[in-house]
Design a protein around this motif. Structure first.
Motif, short mmCIF file in Angstrom:
data_model
loop_
_atom_site.label_atom_id
_atom_site.label_comp_id
_atom_site.label_asym_id
_atom_site.label_seq_id
_atom_site.Cartn_x
_atom_site.Cartn_y
_atom_site.Cartn_z
N ARG A 166 28.45 39.12 39.10
CA ARG A 166 28.70 37.42 39.07
C ARG A 166 30.15 36.66 39.20
O ARG A 166 30.84 35.82 40.47
N LEU A 167 31.05 37.78 38.30
CA LEU A 167 32.57 37.45 38.73
C LEU A 167 33.45 37.58 40.11
O LEU A 167 34.94 36.80 40.55
N ASN A 168 32.86 38.70 40.75
CA ASN A 168 33.42 38.54 41.94
C ASN A 168 33.24 37.19 42.89
O ASN A 168 34.40 37.75 44.48
N ARG B 291 24.68 45.98 41.56
CA ARG B 291 24.41 45.03 42.55
C ARG B 291 25.82 44.77 43.57
O ARG B 291 26.34 45.73 43.19
N PRO B 292 25.06 43.88 44.65
CA PRO B 292 25.58 44.14 45.59
C PRO B 292 27.13 43.03 44.89
O PRO B 292 27.06 42.59 44.46
N GLY B 293 27.59 43.07 46.30
CA GLY B 293 28.85 41.49 46.04
C GLY B 293 30.73 42.36 45.38
O GLY B 293 31.07 41.65 45.13
N PHE B 294 30.33 43.53 45.07
CA PHE B 294 32.21 44.43 44.38
C PHE B 294 32.05 45.57 44.59
O PHE B 294 31.21 46.32 44.45
N PRO B 295 33.27 45.76 45.47
CA PRO B 295 33.74 47.46 44.74
C PRO B 295 33.60 48.11 43.60
O PRO B 295 33.64 47.27 42.77
N ALA B 296 33.61 49.42 43.78
CA ALA B 296 33.10 50.03 42.62
C ALA B 296 33.68 51.64 42.98
O ALA B 296 33.41 51.95 44.21
N VAL B 297 34.54 52.31 42.01
CA VAL B 297 34.76 53.84 41.32
C VAL B 297 34.25 54.40 41.19
O VAL B 297 33.48 53.82 39.40
N GLN B 298 33.84 56.03 40.90
CA GLN B 298 33.24 56.24 39.90
C GLN B 298 34.60 56.88 39.09
O GLN B 298 35.21 58.18 40.36
N GLY B 299 34.48 57.28 38.08
CA GLY B 299 36.12 57.70 37.30
C GLY B 299 36.21 57.79 35.54
O GLY B 299 34.42 56.45 35.51
N ASP B 300 36.84 58.17 35.00
CA ASP B 300 36.30 58.58 33.79
C ASP B 300 37.97 57.44 33.42
O ASP B 300 38.76 57.24 33.31
N LEU B 301 37.66 56.96 31.91
CA LEU B 301 37.72 55.99 31.23
C LEU B 301 39.63 56.77 30.58
O LEU B 301 40.67 55.95 30.39
N ARG B 302 39.72 58.07 30.00
CA ARG B 302 40.07 58.85 30.03
C ARG B 302 41.12 59.34 30.90
O ARG B 302 42.37 59.42 30.65
N ALA B 303 41.10 59.22 32.49
CA ALA B 303 42.03 59.20 33.25
C ALA B 303 41.81 58.33 34.41
O ALA B 303 41.34 58.66 35.63
N LEU B 304 41.67 57.46 34.83
CA LEU B 304 42.02 56.16 35.14
C LEU B 304 42.53 56.43 36.66
O LEU B 304 43.39 56.62 36.46
N PRO B 305 41.91 56.11 37.89
CA PRO B 305 42.43 56.27 38.86
C PRO B 305 43.28 55.73 39.29
O PRO B 305 42.56 54.82 40.98
N PHE B 306 43.95 54.54 38.99
CA PHE B 306 44.55 53.28 39.02
C PHE B 306 45.98 54.19 39.35
O PHE B 306 46.19 54.15 38.47
#
Length: 242
Positions: free
Chosen positions: A54-56, A79-94
């Motif tokens: 919704r937000l995207n 749901r469609p309409g936004f990019p997503a990555v698989q990752g752990d909160l304890r090691a953010l992939p950013f």
């Protein structure tokens, strides 16, 4: 079985109405409407993407949302309409200071050990630019302390039977429970969980110790003041300079 996987997805989806999701997304849109400059906002533990999609799509966060989710099944059903990555909160992939904001709903940040909560918040601070905003939702500690025991049994629309028992320990601040979902096929999914709920003063100290300053605290989606019996505890914090 991991609690935050197939069991959680199957047992929560029937309760997440479109009207509830719309109200929560509208709150988040308002919460981030004034963040300056470009930059992505990450949905921490996006699940199947009910907020992110919704937000995207429209509003102040259109085109700026990234989902982060560890559970592969949830990502496959998103749901469609936004990019997503698989990752752990304890090691953010950013990258450090690469995001304008982050949000998490339903106590997502606090399903780990106390030490891991410190680490997770420091990780969020690492990837937010100075002045970047974190918004998260939980439940007032006092509300759980007043009614520490809970039991639940309900037949879901698909014929599955959902059962749950939990007990809140006011000393440790932990709600410990077990959830079981019995499917019409005869398959049975069961797992335990432990979620930490902090008194507001303790939560404020935790945020300050991990690089944040509290911007506001609300007791619900309409921006009402926090109270021990409020439906929600919604906190906005900003990443400090330096």
């Amino acid at each position: 079985m991991s609690f935050f996987g197939e069991l959680y997805l199957r047992s929560t989806l029937p309760f997440l109405s479109e009207s509830v999701t719309a109200s929560e997304a509208e709150y988040l849109a308002r919460a981030f409407a004034d963040i300056p400059g470009p930059g992505a906002v990450v949905d921490l533990g996006c699940g199947h993407g009910r907020h992110a999609s919704r937000l995207n799509a429209s509003g102040p966060l259109a085109g700026r949302i990234i989902g982060l989710e560890l559970d592969a099944l949830s990502l496959s059903m998103r749901r469609p309409g936004f990019p997503a990555v698989q990752g752990d909160l304890r090691a953010l992939p950013f990258r450090p200071e690469s995001l304008a904001g982050a949000y998490a709903w339903y106590s997502t940040l606090f399903a780990f050990t106390d030490e891991e909560h410190v680490h997770i918040l420091r990780e969020v601070a690492r990837v937010l630019r100075p002045g970047g905003r974190l918004v998260f939702q939980s439940v007032p500690y006092e509300r759980l302390a007043e009614s520490p025991g809970a039991a639940f049994r309900q037949t879901l629309p698909d014929g599955s039977v959902l059962e749950e028992q939990s007990r809140f320990d006011a000393v440790t601040g932990r709600d410990m429970g077990q959830r079981t979902l019995s499917l019409p096929t005869g398959r049975r999914l069961t797992a335990s969980y432990s979620i930490r709920y902090y008194p507001l003063a303790e939560l404020t100290r935790l945020l300050e110790s991990t690089g944040f300053s509290t911007a506001w605290v609300h007791g619900g989606l309409d921006g009402e003041p926090p109270s021990p019996r409020a439906a929600d505890l919604i906190v906005a914090a900003e990443r400090r300079q330096g």
